[in-house]
Design a protein around this motif. Structure first.
Motif, PDB file in Angstrom:
ATOM      1  N   GLY A  55      21.215  64.516  82.805  1.00 38.15           N
ATOM      2  CA  GLY A  55      20.337  64.480  81.645  1.00 38.15           C
ATOM      3  C   GLY A  55      18.910  64.137  81.998  1.00 38.15           C
ATOM      4  O   GLY A  55      18.601  63.744  83.130  1.00 38.15           O
ATOM      5  N   PRO A  56      17.997  64.278  81.015  1.00 35.69           N
ATOM      6  CA  PRO A  56      16.584  63.940  81.256  1.00 35.69           C
ATOM      7  C   PRO A  56      16.376  62.505  81.711  1.00 35.69           C
ATOM      8  O   PRO A  56      15.404  62.196  82.391  1.00 35.69           O
ATOM      9  CB  PRO A  56      15.930  64.201  79.884  1.00 35.69           C
ATOM     10  CG  PRO A  56      16.848  65.153  79.195  1.00 35.69           C
ATOM     11  CD  PRO A  56      18.227  64.800  79.671  1.00 35.69           C
ATOM     12  N   GLU A  93       6.800  60.352  79.994  1.00 36.08           N
ATOM     13  CA  GLU A  93       5.783  59.996  78.997  1.00 36.08           C
ATOM     14  C   GLU A  93       5.944  60.833  77.733  1.00 36.08           C
ATOM     15  O   GLU A  93       5.910  60.306  76.615  1.00 36.08           O
ATOM     16  CB  GLU A  93       4.388  60.204  79.596  1.00 36.08           C
ATOM     17  CG  GLU A  93       3.240  59.923  78.622  1.00 36.08           C
ATOM     18  CD  GLU A  93       1.885  60.286  79.212  1.00 36.08           C
ATOM     19  OE1 GLU A  93       0.872  59.955  78.571  1.00 36.08           O
ATOM     20  OE2 GLU A  93       1.844  60.903  80.302  1.00 36.08           O
ATOM     21  N   LEU A  94       6.139  62.142  77.898  1.00 36.54           N
ATOM     22  CA  LEU A  94       6.279  63.030  76.751  1.00 36.54           C
ATOM     23  C   LEU A  94       7.616  62.812  76.058  1.00 36.54           C
ATOM     24  O   LEU A  94       7.692  62.795  74.825  1.00 36.54           O
ATOM     25  CB  LEU A  94       6.135  64.483  77.205  1.00 36.54           C
ATOM     26  CG  LEU A  94       6.260  65.555  76.115  1.00 36.54           C
ATOM     27  CD1 LEU A  94       5.244  65.339  75.016  1.00 36.54           C
ATOM     28  CD2 LEU A  94       6.098  66.947  76.739  1.00 36.54           C
ATOM     29  N   ARG A 100      10.313  58.579  69.976  1.00 38.65           N
ATOM     30  CA  ARG A 100       9.835  57.529  69.074  1.00 38.65           C
ATOM     31  C   ARG A 100       9.136  58.102  67.846  1.00 38.65           C
ATOM     32  O   ARG A 100       9.311  57.610  66.732  1.00 38.65           O
ATOM     33  CB  ARG A 100       8.883  56.592  69.819  1.00 38.65           C
ATOM     34  CG  ARG A 100       9.515  55.816  70.960  1.00 38.65           C
ATOM     35  CD  ARG A 100       8.524  54.843  71.576  1.00 38.65           C
ATOM     36  NE  ARG A 100       8.161  53.787  70.636  1.00 38.65           N
ATOM     37  CZ  ARG A 100       7.200  52.904  70.863  1.00 38.65           C
ATOM     38  NH1 ARG A 100       6.478  52.973  71.975  1.00 38.65           N
ATOM     39  NH2 ARG A 100       6.944  51.963  69.981  1.00 38.65           N
ATOM     40  N   TYR A 101       8.329  59.134  68.030  1.00 36.07           N
ATOM     41  CA  TYR A 101       7.545  59.697  66.938  1.00 36.07           C
ATOM     42  C   TYR A 101       7.678  61.221  66.928  1.00 36.07           C
ATOM     43  O   TYR A 101       6.778  61.943  67.366  1.00 36.07           O
ATOM     44  CB  TYR A 101       6.076  59.300  67.055  1.00 36.07           C
ATOM     45  CG  TYR A 101       5.850  57.809  67.102  1.00 36.07           C
ATOM     46  CD1 TYR A 101       6.053  57.027  65.974  1.00 36.07           C
ATOM     47  CD2 TYR A 101       5.468  57.181  68.284  1.00 36.07           C
ATOM     48  CE1 TYR A 101       5.861  55.660  66.005  1.00 36.07           C
ATOM     49  CE2 TYR A 101       5.269  55.810  68.328  1.00 36.07           C
ATOM     50  CZ  TYR A 101       5.465  55.053  67.189  1.00 36.07           C
ATOM     51  OH  TYR A 101       5.286  53.691  67.227  1.00 36.07           O
ATOM     52  N   GLY A 178       1.290  58.277  71.633  1.00 35.37           N
ATOM     53  CA  GLY A 178       1.641  58.368  73.048  1.00 35.37           C
ATOM     54  C   GLY A 178       1.772  59.772  73.590  1.00 35.37           C
ATOM     55  O   GLY A 178       2.240  59.957  74.722  1.00 35.37           O
ATOM     56  N   TYR A 179       1.351  60.786  72.819  1.00 32.66           N
ATOM     57  CA  TYR A 179       1.423  62.161  73.321  1.00 32.66           C
ATOM     58  C   TYR A 179       0.276  62.411  74.306  1.00 32.66           C
ATOM     59  O   TYR A 179      -0.866  62.040  74.031  1.00 32.66           O
ATOM     60  CB  TYR A 179       1.345  63.158  72.169  1.00 32.66           C
ATOM     61  CG  TYR A 179       2.642  63.260  71.395  1.00 32.66           C
ATOM     62  CD1 TYR A 179       3.664  64.104  71.808  1.00 32.66           C
ATOM     63  CD2 TYR A 179       2.856  62.487  70.260  1.00 32.66           C
ATOM     64  CE1 TYR A 179       4.860  64.190  71.111  1.00 32.66           C
ATOM     65  CE2 TYR A 179       4.057  62.556  69.557  1.00 32.66           C
ATOM     66  CZ  TYR A 179       5.044  63.417  69.993  1.00 32.66           C
ATOM     67  OH  TYR A 179       6.232  63.486  69.306  1.00 32.66           O
ATOM     68  N   PRO A 180       0.566  63.026  75.453  1.00 28.66           N
ATOM     69  CA  PRO A 180      -0.493  63.299  76.432  1.00 28.66           C
ATOM     70  C   PRO A 180      -1.576  64.193  75.853  1.00 28.66           C
ATOM     71  O   PRO A 180      -1.300  65.047  75.000  1.00 28.66           O
ATOM     72  CB  PRO A 180       0.256  64.001  77.575  1.00 28.66           C
ATOM     73  CG  PRO A 180       1.688  63.623  77.396  1.00 28.66           C
ATOM     74  CD  PRO A 180       1.890  63.464  75.920  1.00 28.66           C
TER      75      PRO A 180
END
Length: 227
Positions: A55-56, A93-94, A100-101, A178-180
């Motif tokens: 998995g990721p 990060e992504l 979360r959002y 928190g999106y790049p």
């Protein structure tokens, strides 16, 4: 600059499990043989599986069903398994921001220039999103209940709703979530197709009277489309 509050922690109930142990000498020969068989089956679990899935998050699982490529990196374990082309996992990060959002874009079908611009903003920045679209009158009613208006597009980042396209505002909230700033999506990532807000139901065939011509609505503000 918009700020998104941290998601509340989710508590999981704890379960207690007790086992009554019996002396080995009191187990029958049949019980011993059954225990040995169960232990052998558990030890051979991966060997009975057809696929290994990483998995990721790096967790490894074994399964005898054909997994989807979005579940992670897939490796067939024997000749009976059908090879599935795996998509590269999102960077941590992504993936954390998506969990979360999650982002949902509300648009309308047909000609809507602000909706097209909103879609392009998210794709250029590399934000995974679900698109819900107003296709019918039922969708329009559902849209109004969800967003409190009839202006599209609307962007939902977690529980935060942003009405009307404003690139600076949208990017500010995406930053806070928190999106790049630049796309981190793996090569070949496919965005999901739009889906209507409500389920399609087959209406009974009947002749409806022609509605009266509505009054001309006021022009929408810049960055919005009124339907």
């Amino acid at each position: 600059m918009g700020t998104i509050a941290d998601a509340p922690p989710f508590g999981a109930p704890e379960f207690a499990m007790t086992t009554t142990m019996r002396p080995l000498s009191r187990l029958s020969g049949l019980s011993l043989r059954a225990a040995v068989c169960v232990a052998a089956c558990l030890a051979a679990g991966p060997s009975l599986a057809l696929y290994k899935v990483v998995g990721p998050d790096g967790k490894v699982t074994y399964t005898d069903r054909a997994p989807t490529s979005r579940e992670g990196r897939i490796s067939p374990l024997n000749s009976r398994a059908v090879a599935v082309e795996a998509e590269p996992a999102m960077p941590a990060e992504l993936r954390q921001a998506v969990n979360r959002y999650p982002v949902t874009l509300y648009t309308i079908a047909g000609s809507c220039e602000p909706c097209d611009s909103a879609r392009a903003l998210l794709r250029t920045r590399g934000v995974p999103y679900a698109e819900r679209q107003v296709v019918s009158a039922e969708d329009g009613d559902a849209f109004q209940k969800l967003t409190g208006g009839r202006d599209a597009p609307v962007l939902a980042i977690g529980s935060q709703q942003l009405r009307g396209l404003s690139p600076d505002t949208w990017n500010s909230y995406l930053d806070s979530a928190g999106y790049p700033r630049e796309s981190k999506l793996p090569p070949g990532y496919a965005f999901a197709s739009p889906s209507p807000l409500t389920e399609r139901r087959e209406a009974p065939a009947r002749q409806a009277p022609a509605p009266a011509a509505p009054a001309e609505p006021a022009p929408p503000a810049e960055g919005k489309f009124r339907f």
